[in-house]
Design a protein around this motif. Structure first.
Motif, PDB file in Angstrom:
ATOM      1  N   TYR A  34       0.832  -1.216   0.000  1.00  0.00           N
ATOM      2  CA  TYR A  34       0.000   0.000   0.000  1.00  0.00           C
ATOM      3  C   TYR A  34       0.860   1.256   0.000  1.00  0.00           C
ATOM      4  CZ  TYR A  34       0.677   1.795   4.754  1.00  0.00           C
ATOM      5  OH  TYR A  34       1.208   2.381   5.873  1.00  0.00           O
ATOM      6  N   GLN A  35       2.087   1.149   0.506  1.00  0.00           N
ATOM      7  CA  GLN A  35       2.972   2.317   0.576  1.00  0.00           C
ATOM      8  C   GLN A  35       3.253   2.896  -0.810  1.00  0.00           C
ATOM      9  OE1 GLN A  35       3.545  -0.718   1.804  1.00  0.00           O
ATOM     10  NE2 GLN A  35       4.370  -0.650   3.898  1.00  0.00           N
ATOM     11  N   ASP A  36       3.272   2.049  -1.817  1.00  0.00           N
ATOM     12  CA  ASP A  36       3.513   2.523  -3.179  1.00  0.00           C
ATOM     13  C   ASP A  36       2.280   3.204  -3.765  1.00  0.00           C
ATOM     14  OD1 ASP A  36       6.101   1.451  -3.109  1.00  0.00           O
ATOM     15  OD2 ASP A  36       5.383  -0.509  -3.799  1.00  0.00           O
ATOM     16  N   ARG A  37       1.114   2.722  -3.384  1.00  0.00           N
ATOM     17  CA  ARG A  37      -0.131   3.272  -3.931  1.00  0.00           C
ATOM     18  C   ARG A  37      -0.565   4.533  -3.191  1.00  0.00           C
ATOM     19  NH1 ARG A  37      -1.054  -2.187  -3.376  1.00  0.00           N
ATOM     20  NH2 ARG A  37      -2.546  -1.958  -1.656  1.00  0.00           N
ATOM     21  N   TYR A  38      -0.220   4.606  -1.907  1.00  0.00           N
ATOM     22  CA  TYR A  38      -0.678   5.719  -1.071  1.00  0.00           C
ATOM     23  C   TYR A  38       0.514   6.242  -0.264  1.00  0.00           C
ATOM     24  CZ  TYR A  38      -4.945   3.169  -2.183  1.00  0.00           C
ATOM     25  OH  TYR A  38      -5.951   2.496  -2.839  1.00  0.00           O
ATOM     26  N   ALA A  39       1.437   6.878  -0.972  1.00  0.00           N
ATOM     27  CA  ALA A  39       2.715   7.269  -0.360  1.00  0.00           C
ATOM     28  C   ALA A  39       2.531   8.291   0.756  1.00  0.00           C
ATOM     29  CB  ALA A  39       3.646   7.829  -1.434  1.00  0.00           C
ATOM     30  N   ALA A  40       1.606   9.240   0.583  1.00  0.00           N
ATOM     31  CA  ALA A  40       1.402  10.252   1.613  1.00  0.00           C
ATOM     32  C   ALA A  40       0.812   9.643   2.879  1.00  0.00           C
ATOM     33  CB  ALA A  40       0.496  11.367   1.082  1.00  0.00           C
ATOM     34  N   LEU A  41      -0.131   8.706   2.725  1.00  0.00           N
ATOM     35  CA  LEU A  41      -0.693   8.017   3.888  1.00  0.00           C
ATOM     36  C   LEU A  41       0.369   7.187   4.600  1.00  0.00           C
ATOM     37  CD1 LEU A  41      -4.206   6.781   2.693  1.00  0.00           C
ATOM     38  CD2 LEU A  41      -3.747   8.165   4.727  1.00  0.00           C
ATOM     39  N   ALA A  42       1.209   6.511   3.828  1.00  0.00           N
ATOM     40  CA  ALA A  42       2.276   5.715   4.427  1.00  0.00           C
ATOM     41  C   ALA A  42       3.242   6.603   5.208  1.00  0.00           C
ATOM     42  CB  ALA A  42       3.023   4.942   3.349  1.00  0.00           C
ATOM     43  N   ASP A  43       3.560   7.769   4.667  1.00  0.00           N
ATOM     44  CA  ASP A  43       4.446   8.710   5.348  1.00  0.00           C
ATOM     45  C   ASP A  43       3.809   9.205   6.637  1.00  0.00           C
ATOM     46  OD1 ASP A  43       6.799  10.429   5.505  1.00  0.00           O
ATOM     47  OD2 ASP A  43       5.444  12.072   5.025  1.00  0.00           O
ATOM     48  N   LEU A  44       2.515   9.495   6.579  1.00  0.00           N
ATOM     49  CA  LEU A  44       1.797   9.925   7.781  1.00  0.00           C
ATOM     50  C   LEU A  44       1.804   8.828   8.833  1.00  0.00           C
ATOM     51  CD1 LEU A  44      -0.107  11.790   9.385  1.00  0.00           C
ATOM     52  CD2 LEU A  44      -1.998  10.804   8.086  1.00  0.00           C
ATOM     53  N   HIS A  45       1.542   7.595   8.422  1.00  0.00           N
ATOM     54  CA  HIS A  45       1.526   6.473   9.352  1.00  0.00           C
ATOM     55  C   HIS A  45       2.868   6.344  10.065  1.00  0.00           C
ATOM     56  CE1 HIS A  45       2.141   2.153  10.308  1.00  0.00           C
ATOM     57  NE2 HIS A  45       0.902   2.250  10.765  1.00  0.00           N
ATOM     58  N   THR A  46       3.946   6.429   9.317  1.00  0.00           N
ATOM     59  CA  THR A  46       5.280   6.328   9.909  1.00  0.00           C
ATOM     60  C   THR A  46       5.544   7.479  10.867  1.00  0.00           C
ATOM     61  OG1 THR A  46       6.138   5.177   7.959  1.00  0.00           O
ATOM     62  CG2 THR A  46       7.748   6.249   9.384  1.00  0.00           C
ATOM     63  N   ALA A  47       5.157   8.687  10.469  1.00  0.00           N
ATOM     64  CA  ALA A  47       5.403   9.863  11.309  1.00  0.00           C
ATOM     65  C   ALA A  47       4.667   9.753  12.638  1.00  0.00           C
ATOM     66  CB  ALA A  47       4.968  11.127  10.565  1.00  0.00           C
ATOM     67  N   VAL A  48       3.426   9.274  12.612  1.00  0.00           N
ATOM     68  CA  VAL A  48       2.671   9.118  13.861  1.00  0.00           C
ATOM     69  C   VAL A  48       3.303   8.048  14.732  1.00  0.00           C
ATOM     70  CG1 VAL A  48       0.458   8.398  14.844  1.00  0.00           C
ATOM     71  CG2 VAL A  48       0.502   9.984  12.915  1.00  0.00           C
ATOM     72  N   ARG A  49       3.654   6.926  14.139  1.00  0.00           N
ATOM     73  CA  ARG A  49       4.231   5.828  14.912  1.00  0.00           C
ATOM     74  C   ARG A  49       5.513   6.263  15.620  1.00  0.00           C
ATOM     75  NH1 ARG A  49       4.510   0.482  15.732  1.00  0.00           N
ATOM     76  NH2 ARG A  49       2.612   0.019  14.571  1.00  0.00           N
ATOM     77  N   GLU A  50       6.254   7.188  15.035  1.00  0.00           N
ATOM     78  CA  GLU A  50       7.534   7.604  15.603  1.00  0.00           C
ATOM     79  C   GLU A  50       7.415   8.726  16.630  1.00  0.00           C
ATOM     80  OE1 GLU A  50       9.838   8.529  12.158  1.00  0.00           O
ATOM     81  OE2 GLU A  50      10.308   6.412  11.724  1.00  0.00           O
ATOM     82  N   ARG A  51       6.219   9.263  16.817  1.00  0.00           N
ATOM     83  CA  ARG A  51       6.064  10.312  17.831  1.00  0.00           C
ATOM     84  C   ARG A  51       6.334   9.713  19.216  1.00  0.00           C
ATOM     85  NH1 ARG A  51       4.044  15.016  15.995  1.00  0.00           N
ATOM     86  NH2 ARG A  51       3.398  15.653  18.097  1.00  0.00           N
ATOM     87  N   PRO A  52       7.095  10.387  20.072  1.00  0.00           N
ATOM     88  CA  PRO A  52       7.542   9.777  21.330  1.00  0.00           C
ATOM     89  C   PRO A  52       6.411   9.228  22.191  1.00  0.00           C
ATOM     90  CG  PRO A  52       8.787  11.775  20.900  1.00  0.00           C
ATOM     91  CD  PRO A  52       7.729  11.718  19.846  1.00  0.00           C
ATOM     92  N   ARG A  53       5.356   9.990  22.390  1.00  0.00           N
ATOM     93  CA  ARG A  53       4.285   9.499  23.255  1.00  0.00           C
ATOM     94  C   ARG A  53       3.525   8.346  22.619  1.00  0.00           C
ATOM     95  NH1 ARG A  53       2.155  15.401  25.410  1.00  0.00           N
ATOM     96  NH2 ARG A  53       3.554  15.548  27.214  1.00  0.00           N
ATOM     97  N   ILE A  54       3.332   8.394  21.306  1.00  0.00           N
ATOM     98  CA  ILE A  54       2.655   7.301  20.632  1.00  0.00           C
ATOM     99  C   ILE A  54       3.523   6.045  20.670  1.00  0.00           C
ATOM    100  CG2 ILE A  54       1.773   6.462  18.430  1.00  0.00           C
ATOM    101  CD1 ILE A  54      -0.060   8.482  19.829  1.00  0.00           C
ATOM    102  N   ALA A  55       4.807   6.192  20.402  1.00  0.00           N
ATOM    103  CA  ALA A  55       5.719   5.045  20.448  1.00  0.00           C
ATOM    104  C   ALA A  55       5.712   4.405  21.830  1.00  0.00           C
ATOM    105  CB  ALA A  55       7.130   5.478  20.056  1.00  0.00           C
ATOM    106  N   ALA A  56       5.744   5.247  22.880  1.00  0.00           N
ATOM    107  CA  ALA A  56       5.711   4.721  24.245  1.00  0.00           C
ATOM    108  C   ALA A  56       4.393   4.011  24.531  1.00  0.00           C
ATOM    109  CB  ALA A  56       5.931   5.856  25.241  1.00  0.00           C
ATOM    110  N   TYR A  57       3.291   4.576  24.042  1.00  0.00           N
ATOM    111  CA  TYR A  57       1.986   3.952  24.244  1.00  0.00           C
ATOM    112  C   TYR A  57       1.905   2.604  23.541  1.00  0.00           C
ATOM    113  CZ  TYR A  57      -2.991   3.045  23.517  1.00  0.00           C
ATOM    114  OH  TYR A  57      -4.230   2.442  23.443  1.00  0.00           O
TER     115      TYR A  57
END
Length: 243
Positions: free
Chosen positions: A195-218
């Motif tokens: 899906y990352q190839d078909r929806y590159a902006a969504l994939a980038d958003l998903h990665t950015a959220v996952r890497e946020r410190p509080r989200i990663a800790a949660y």
């Protein structure tokens, strides 16, 4: 006073969209049903469902108690919480834009649910497997591209030029889209492959959220419940693409 979140124990479900916002903001909250102290647990949630709170009622969880205020429905809860948590742009225009996006996510999540319960929520999945297979095939072929294509365009068309879907900073809609991608990848791993190839902006958003410190800790904590076959996003191999 801590926010009180009411949702069924043991599943992420719709309550997870609210949890992610509370966790990202570092808000003080209690997941009421997951505690068995006096005044908490499932009985506390059922009491409000049966009798309301201060002349306010809720049809079903999730709902949020903030002092003497009771707010139900995911999009409505997030609309209420987001200014308090700093998770929505200022100004009515973008706030209502965010709400519209979240309501579209609500529609999408409802369709996800119907892939495994297309006839009735009163029947077990095993009682409607043939219908679930037909519904899931149409969902994978038609509805996933329809919804993800829309959100991809919304990300690309954000006039701020940021990687966020509304405004220039993280909003609760970004967090909800992260959860949608997480859930789809769990429930339909074959359909979501690449899906990352078909929806590159969504994939980038998903990665950015996952890497946020509080989200990663949660996500690494026991507060984050695992996906399972009692929630909205369920994995049944026979419903996935190619099976």
């Amino acid at each position: 006073m801590a926010y009180q979140l009411f949702y069924w124990n043991g599943i992420q479900g719709r309550g997870e969209f609210v949890r992610l916002a509370l966790e990202e903001a570092g808000a003080d909250y209690v997941d009421v049903v997951r505690h068995e102290q006096p005044g908490m647990g499932t009985d506390a949630m059922l009491e409000i469902l049966d009798h309301g709170l201060n002349s306010t009622t809720a049809f079903a969880p999730p709902f949020l108690k903030d002092g003497d205020i009771l707010v139900s429905h995911v999009a409505n809860i997030l609309f209420y919480l987001s200014p308090k948590l700093g998770l929505v742009p200022s100004g009515d225009k973008l706030r209502y834009t965010a709400n519209g996006l979240q309501l579209t996510i609500t529609d999408f999540v409802s369709e996800v649910h119907d892939t495994h319960h297309p006839i009735s929520t009163g029947l077990y999945y095993e009682d409607q497997k043939a219908e679930a297979k037909a519904r899931s095939t149409a969902f994978i072929d038609e509805r996933i591209p329809k919804y993800l294509g829309y959100f991809e365009r919304a990300l690309q068309q954000n006039p701020s030029g940021s990687r966020h879907i509304v405004g220039s900073e993280l909003s609760y809609v970004d967090l909800s889209l992260f959860q949608v991608i997480e859930g789809l990848c769990y429930a339909f791993p074959n359909a979501m492959k690449g899906y990352q190839d078909r929806y590159a902006a969504l994939a980038d958003l998903h990665t950015a959220v996952r890497e946020r410190p509080r989200i990663a800790a949660y996500l690494a904590s026991p507060r984050r419940l695992a996906f399972n076959e009692d929630g909205i996003f369920r994995y049944y191999s026979e419903l996935d693409a190619g099976n």
